[in-house]
Design a protein around this motif. Structure first.
Motif, short mmCIF file in Angstrom:
data_model
loop_
_atom_site.label_atom_id
_atom_site.label_comp_id
_atom_site.label_asym_id
_atom_site.label_seq_id
_atom_site.Cartn_x
_atom_site.Cartn_y
_atom_site.Cartn_z
N SER A 219 0.80 -1.22 0.00
CA SER A 219 0.00 0.00 0.00
C SER A 219 0.84 1.28 0.00
N ALA B 204 -3.25 4.08 -3.66
CA ALA B 204 -3.20 2.68 -3.25
C ALA B 204 -1.83 2.04 -3.53
N GLU C 245 -1.23 -4.97 1.94
CA GLU C 245 -2.65 -4.63 1.93
C GLU C 245 -3.24 -5.27 0.68
#
Ligand SMILES: Cc1ncc(COP(=O)(O)O)c(C=O)c1O
Length: 468
Positions: free
Chosen positions: A327, A347, A380
């Protein structure tokens, strides 16, 4: 409770002494401390916070020292006329749209533009025709305009009065502006450029060319983003094909009648520094940035974008692209915990903005901190950006403002007219704009983003605002 919460919060932040890889370009005052005259400004900054007394000219009708400073600005950027703006590029974008276009005009505009451009289009009651942006699936980030789409739009909309382009975007990515300008000229369309991130362009061969030199009709630059100038400062440059009287009027209309001399002095200094020392400063900065890019790129969990990845990219910033499953937001948090201030994250990426006032030691520290990163902490679930789609417009954005709106569950929104922009981050490009019909493709994309827990402005608890 604190009696001075804002002041104390800011002082707490400055005491952290983070390495400034974010705006503003003067990097904690270093840009001023790098010259004798800059040191004088620095030590007198509050004393020059004055009102329009005799001898210091008036920004709204300059005929003395402000006029002289704006002429030097214009001479350096090679514009027909240039303006100091004390309300950021936001005010420049509004002034440029209002002076270049009239109510009802059709304009071709990049879908991924700043909200001040959307606001300008709305307030000037224009008819926007959006150019799709490209999205890089490899880097999970928005790229520049889709040139094929641009060419088809210009062919189908020869009656458009102008084109509005961002050059560069937040990631430093530039479109082929010369090509766009050549196409626009064939149809007598004006080219307006939001170059908020490009005030330093053209000072060195390794940087993209200045949009003013490429022949844009109007160009806005946030000098505070990359030059040694205070936050909120910006320049507007105007070319031959523009009605100067209208620009004078709208610039004045969108600026405070009490413009700060601190801001104006910093704009004069920002221009002075880049003119006197900019070439050498960027020579050194780009050399150091390249050396450390190569070193950092030996780390296995990331890749800093380069001109091999994207042809026309600003090498005076880093876009750190993380391997799949890691992430960007978490990397930004980690950097901050190690006293490195990045500009922004999405992101999959972190953007760092440099200026010649960053030191080699800052890059050493960045490299060390990245090498020591526990990659496990960045993990993530990956959120991949979906394709881009531009729904059909039923009404113009300005027509929505005074209409009654209500909030409906997304599953009930198909076919309704959107009342509030829906913008997922990333990529930060509107999925549906006010006045557009919420169609099936847009809804599928909204559901995809909601299911993947992507931050999405305009969607509240799976509800969307529609026109009644
Ligand atoms: C592309 C772009 N245009 C315009 C602006 C507005 O600039 P300012 O903050 O100087 O008003 C920004 C701000 O981030 C931007 O990124």
């Amino acid at each position: 409770m604190s009696k001075l919460p804002l002041v104390e919060g800011l002082l707490r932040y400055t005491n952290e002494n983070n390495i400034p890889f974010a705006m503003p370009g003067h990097k904690g005052g270093q840009g001023f401390l790098s010259t004798d005259i800059g040191k004088e400004i620095y030590s007198n900054i509050l004393k020059i916070d004055i009102t329009e007394v005799d001898g210091v000219d008036n920004l709204h009708n300059p005929d003395g020292i402000i006029k002289e400073a704006e002429e030097l600005l214009s001479r350096f950027y090679k514009s027909r006329k240039s303006y100091f703006l004390v309300n950021g590029s936001t005010s420049g974008n509004l002034a440029m749209i209002f002076s270049a276009f009239s109510e009802g005009d059709k304009v071709i505009v990049e879908r991924n533009c700043h909200r001040s451009i959307f606001n300008g289009i709305l307030m000037r009651k224009l008819k926007p025709i959006y150019i799709r942006n490209k999205i890089s699936n490899k880097f999970n980030a928005p790229m520049s305009v889709d040139m094929e789409h641009f060419l088809s739009l210009i062919e189908d909309n020869k009656d458009a009065k102008g084109i509005i382009i961002t050059y560069p975007n937040y990631y430093g990515v530039c479109p082929d502006l010369k090509f766009i300008i050549n196409e626009a000229q064939k149809y007598n369309m004006k080219v307006l450029v939001d170059s908020a991130h490009g005030a330093h362009f053209g000072v060195h061969d390794a940087l993209p060319e200045s949009p003013v030199k490429l022949g844009a009709d109007m160009v806005v630059m946030s000098c505070h983003k990359t030059l040694s100038s205070l936050t909120q400062t910006a320049y507007l440059h105007v070319g031959e094909n523009v009605d100067i009287e209208k620009v004078d009027f709208y610039v004045s209309a969108f600026l405070s009648t009490s413009p700060s001399y601190m801001l104006m002095a910093s704009m004069d200094y920002g221009r002075y520094w880049i003119e006197e020392y900019g070439r050498k400063g960027y020579e050194e900065l780009i050399k150091i940035a390249n050396i450390f890019r190569n070193k950092i790129n030996k780390l296995k969990f990331l890749h800093v974008l380069d001109s091999d990845d994207i042809y026309n990219i600003d090498l005076s910033r880093y876009v750190i692209n993380l391997n799949k499953g890691l992430s960007g937001h978490k990397l930004l948090e980690y950097l901050r915990s190690r006293k490195i201030q990045a500009e922004m994250s999405d992101a999959s990426n972190v953007v760092l903005i440099f200026s010649p006032f960053n030191k080699e030691q800052d890059f050493e520290t960045l490299y060390k901190v990245l090498s020591e990163c526990n990659v496990e902490l960045l993990k993530e679930e990956q959120r991949i950006i979906y394709k881009l789609h531009i729904p059909k417009a039923e009404l113009m954005p300005w027509q929505i403002v005074d209409m009654k709106k209500r909030s409906v569950f997304i599953n009930e929104a198909e076919g309704k007219v959107c009342g509030k922009a829906v913008v997922p981050y990333p990529p930060g490009i509107p999925l549906v704009n006010p006045g557009e019909i919420i169609d099936k493709t847009a809804l599928d994309m909204i559901r995809y983003y909601v299911e993947n827990k992507v931050t999405i402005l305009g969607i509240d608890n799976e509800h969307i605002t529609v026109v009644e």
